[in-house]
Scaffold this motif. Structure first.
Motif, PDB file in Angstrom:
ATOM      1  N   ARG A  15       0.827  -1.206   0.000  1.00 24.42           N
ATOM      2  CA  ARG A  15       0.000   0.000   0.000  1.00 24.42           C
ATOM      3  C   ARG A  15       0.861   1.256   0.000  1.00 24.42           C
ATOM      4  O   ARG A  15       0.332   2.372   0.038  1.00 24.42           O
ATOM      5  CB  ARG A  15      -0.923   0.018   1.215  1.00 24.42           C
ATOM      6  N   GLY A  16       2.170   1.077  -0.035  1.00 22.18           N
ATOM      7  CA  GLY A  16       3.060   2.209   0.106  1.00 22.18           C
ATOM      8  C   GLY A  16       3.215   3.027  -1.166  1.00 22.18           C
ATOM      9  O   GLY A  16       2.946   2.570  -2.282  1.00 22.18           O
ATOM     10  N   ILE A  17       3.690   4.254  -0.975  1.00 21.07           N
ATOM     11  CA  ILE A  17       3.934   5.188  -2.076  1.00 21.07           C
ATOM     12  C   ILE A  17       5.397   5.592  -2.039  1.00 21.07           C
ATOM     13  O   ILE A  17       5.936   5.941  -0.978  1.00 21.07           O
ATOM     14  CB  ILE A  17       3.050   6.437  -1.935  1.00 21.07           C
ATOM     15  N   LEU A  18       6.041   5.535  -3.183  1.00 21.07           N
ATOM     16  CA  LEU A  18       7.432   5.964  -3.321  1.00 21.07           C
ATOM     17  C   LEU A  18       7.456   7.230  -4.171  1.00 21.07           C
ATOM     18  O   LEU A  18       6.997   7.226  -5.310  1.00 21.07           O
ATOM     19  CB  LEU A  18       8.269   4.871  -3.974  1.00 21.07           C
ATOM     20  N   PHE A  19       7.982   8.302  -3.611  1.00 17.79           N
ATOM     21  CA  PHE A  19       8.053   9.584  -4.309  1.00 17.79           C
ATOM     22  C   PHE A  19       9.501   9.905  -4.645  1.00 17.79           C
ATOM     23  O   PHE A  19      10.382   9.867  -3.793  1.00 17.79           O
ATOM     24  CB  PHE A  19       7.467  10.699  -3.436  1.00 17.79           C
ATOM     25  N   GLU A  52       9.277  -4.029  -1.507  1.00 18.98           N
ATOM     26  CA  GLU A  52       8.229  -4.988  -1.836  1.00 18.98           C
ATOM     27  C   GLU A  52       6.836  -4.504  -1.414  1.00 18.98           C
ATOM     28  O   GLU A  52       5.816  -5.093  -1.794  1.00 18.98           O
ATOM     29  CB  GLU A  52       8.530  -6.343  -1.185  1.00 18.98           C
ATOM     30  N   LYS A  53       6.775  -3.413  -0.640  1.00 17.92           N
ATOM     31  CA  LYS A  53       5.492  -2.877  -0.186  1.00 17.92           C
ATOM     32  C   LYS A  53       5.082  -1.607  -0.941  1.00 17.92           C
ATOM     33  O   LYS A  53       4.103  -0.957  -0.591  1.00 17.92           O
ATOM     34  CB  LYS A  53       5.553  -2.586   1.315  1.00 17.92           C
ATOM     35  N   VAL A  54       5.854  -1.258  -1.978  1.00 22.61           N
ATOM     36  CA  VAL A  54       5.533  -0.080  -2.784  1.00 22.61           C
ATOM     37  C   VAL A  54       4.464  -0.438  -3.800  1.00 22.61           C
ATOM     38  O   VAL A  54       4.662  -1.305  -4.654  1.00 22.61           O
ATOM     39  CB  VAL A  54       6.783   0.466  -3.499  1.00 22.61           C
ATOM     40  N   ALA A  55       3.318   0.218  -3.713  1.00 22.76           N
ATOM     41  CA  ALA A  55       2.230   0.007  -4.665  1.00 22.76           C
ATOM     42  C   ALA A  55       2.208   1.070  -5.752  1.00 22.76           C
ATOM     43  O   ALA A  55       1.707   0.838  -6.847  1.00 22.76           O
ATOM     44  CB  ALA A  55       0.890  -0.002  -3.934  1.00 22.76           C
ATOM     45  N   CYS A  56       2.761   2.252  -5.458  1.00 21.76           N
ATOM     46  CA  CYS A  56       2.667   3.374  -6.396  1.00 21.76           C
ATOM     47  C   CYS A  56       3.970   4.154  -6.414  1.00 21.76           C
ATOM     48  O   CYS A  56       4.520   4.498  -5.363  1.00 21.76           O
ATOM     49  CB  CYS A  56       1.517   4.292  -5.979  1.00 21.76           C
ATOM     50  N   LEU A  57       4.470   4.413  -7.592  1.00 25.44           N
ATOM     51  CA  LEU A  57       5.640   5.268  -7.786  1.00 25.44           C
ATOM     52  C   LEU A  57       5.171   6.601  -8.337  1.00 25.44           C
ATOM     53  O   LEU A  57       4.449   6.646  -9.343  1.00 25.44           O
ATOM     54  CB  LEU A  57       6.627   4.624  -8.759  1.00 25.44           C
ATOM     55  N   VAL A  66      15.213   2.932 -10.352  1.00 24.04           N
ATOM     56  CA  VAL A  66      14.146   3.129  -9.378  1.00 24.04           C
ATOM     57  C   VAL A  66      13.136   1.988  -9.363  1.00 24.04           C
ATOM     58  O   VAL A  66      12.500   1.719  -8.337  1.00 24.04           O
ATOM     59  CB  VAL A  66      13.438   4.473  -9.635  1.00 24.04           C
ATOM     60  N   PHE A  67      12.992   1.281 -10.484  1.00 23.42           N
ATOM     61  CA  PHE A  67      11.982   0.218 -10.548  1.00 23.42           C
ATOM     62  C   PHE A  67      12.484  -1.115  -9.969  1.00 23.42           C
ATOM     63  O   PHE A  67      11.692  -2.042  -9.795  1.00 23.42           O
ATOM     64  CB  PHE A  67      11.526   0.003 -11.991  1.00 23.42           C
ATOM     65  N   GLU A  68      13.757  -1.177  -9.667  1.00 20.39           N
ATOM     66  CA  GLU A  68      14.312  -2.432  -9.163  1.00 20.39           C
ATOM     67  C   GLU A  68      13.719  -2.785  -7.796  1.00 20.39           C
ATOM     68  O   GLU A  68      13.690  -1.950  -6.889  1.00 20.39           O
ATOM     69  CB  GLU A  68      15.836  -2.336  -9.064  1.00 20.39           C
ATOM     70  N   LEU A  75       0.904   0.973  -9.825  1.00 22.17           N
ATOM     71  CA  LEU A  75       0.614   2.246 -10.466  1.00 22.17           C
ATOM     72  C   LEU A  75       1.882   3.081 -10.564  1.00 22.17           C
ATOM     73  O   LEU A  75       2.640   3.174  -9.602  1.00 22.17           O
ATOM     74  CB  LEU A  75      -0.442   3.021  -9.654  1.00 22.17           C
ATOM     75  N   VAL A  76       2.098   3.672 -11.741  1.00 23.67           N
ATOM     76  CA  VAL A  76       3.152   4.667 -11.942  1.00 23.67           C
ATOM     77  C   VAL A  76       2.446   5.976 -12.264  1.00 23.67           C
ATOM     78  O   VAL A  76       1.637   6.033 -13.193  1.00 23.67           O
ATOM     79  CB  VAL A  76       4.107   4.270 -13.087  1.00 23.67           C
ATOM     80  N   HIS A  77       2.735   7.018 -11.485  1.00 22.70           N
ATOM     81  CA  HIS A  77       1.971   8.260 -11.632  1.00 22.70           C
ATOM     82  C   HIS A  77       2.897   9.444 -11.855  1.00 22.70           C
ATOM     83  O   HIS A  77       3.848   9.661 -11.099  1.00 22.70           O
ATOM     84  CB  HIS A  77       1.132   8.516 -10.380  1.00 22.70           C
TER      85      HIS A  77
END
Length: 323
Positions: A15-19, A52-57, A66-68, A75-77
């Motif tokens: 459910r995490g978000i990576l900014f 492994e907990k990143v749902a959205c970049l 960054v995608f590794e 989702l990629v936004h």
């Protein structure tokens, strides 16, 4: 009976978000994401303790690698209207939706920037600025909007949002796009076969196209030569669509009278570029329009929630078209 998706449990737990703070307003975007995220984890690149907990970049220009490790990415936004840097990023996983930002503030900002450039030329304010510095009191013959045609190259959301106030100001409007569009007050041209006629009608050419293999370099010397003599180019879409060397040549020859440029082949614009000092060029550093950070954050959260509910996200890029 179909086999269950082996990655579904991991995806459901992520459910995490990576900014990635690579945009010019990264601090404001980070604050907006913090305010809108609720109970979702928010990590700031390169600090990713649980990839492994990143749902959205969320990113503008994604950094290398960054995608590794983002095995559960759903989702990629992007953070603006253009997502070509994300679209073409190495390692972007296939099948993961890529979304861009469509927001009222973006439409308004773009329309304001374009109208300012057009009014500055049609009402001769650039020339009056020069006269003021030289202490010259001289009235120039006013050009009327009804005698001027603005050509909008790209009739998507931004193009149509710009067309409406231009029409209210009295300008004649023509538009060109990949396929024919129907919009009040705009004479529509479509496809390569009609581009020459469209250009020949455009006293002002507003370039608002997405960047694709087909639109890169679309305004070369041949295309620019089809504009009326004395035409003005307003390039605000994506860099690489206007051949900069051909543009300079058209300005030097007098075929074009001026160019307002906000996007460039290489950004930041190199210090040795001839565009910096050319008297026929007004340039800005890719600032024509920017959505409000809170609007971006809310859209990211809405799209992530939609995906979790099994619904299609808003403003997803069509992978076949590239925008």
């Amino acid at each position: 009976m179909s086999m269950p998706d082996k990655q579904a449990p991991a995806a459901n737990q992520a459910r995490g978000i990576l900014f990635c703070p690579t945009a010019s307003n990264a601090d404001l975007l980070q604050e907006a994401l913090e305010a809108a995220r609720g109970d979702r984890p928010l990590w700031i690149w390169p600090d990713v303790p649980s990839p492994e907990k990143v749902a959205c970049l969320v990113a503008f220009r994604p950094p290398p690698g960054v995608f590794e490790g983002l095995a559960a990415l759903r989702l990629v936004h992007g953070v603006g209207a253009g997502v070509n840097a994300l679209r073409d990023a190495p390692g972007r996983p296939a099948g993961v939706p890529l979304c861009r930002v469509v927001a009222e503030e973006l439409d308004q900002g773009m329309a304001q920037h374009i109208i300012h450039a057009i009014l500055r030329e049609t009402r001769d304010h650039r020339l009056y600025d020069e006269q003021q510095r030289a202490r010259i009191w001289k009235r120039l013959t006013q050009r009327h909007a009804c005698d001027i045609t603005v050509g909008i190259m790209g009739l998507g959301a931004l193009g149509l949002a710009t067309a409406r106030p231009l029409r209210q100001l009295g300008y004649n409007l023509v538009g060109w796009s990949r396929s024919r569009k129907s919009a009040e007050g705009i004479e529509s041209f479509a496809g390569p076969a009609e581009m020459g006629t469209f250009l020949s009608r455009s006293d002002f050419l507003v370039v608002l196209l997405p960047i694709t293999a087909e639109t890169h370099g679309i305004l070369d010397a041949t295309a620019l030569s089809k504009l009326p003599r004395g035409a003005v180019v307003v390039a605000v879409g994506r860099g690489g669509q206007v051949d900069e060397a051909a543009l300079l040549a058209a300005l030097d020859s007098g075929h074009l009278s001026h160019a307002h440029l906000d996007v460039f082949e290489t950004e930041p614009l190199p210090a040795d570029s001839a565009l910096w000092a050319h008297p026929g060029v007004t340039l800005t550093p890719h600032i024509a329009a920017s959505p409000h950070p809170l609007a971006v954050a809310r859209l990211v959260m809405e799209n992530l929630s939609r995906i979790e509910r099994g619904e299609p996200p808003l403003h997803a890029v069509d992978e076949a078209r590239g925008y």
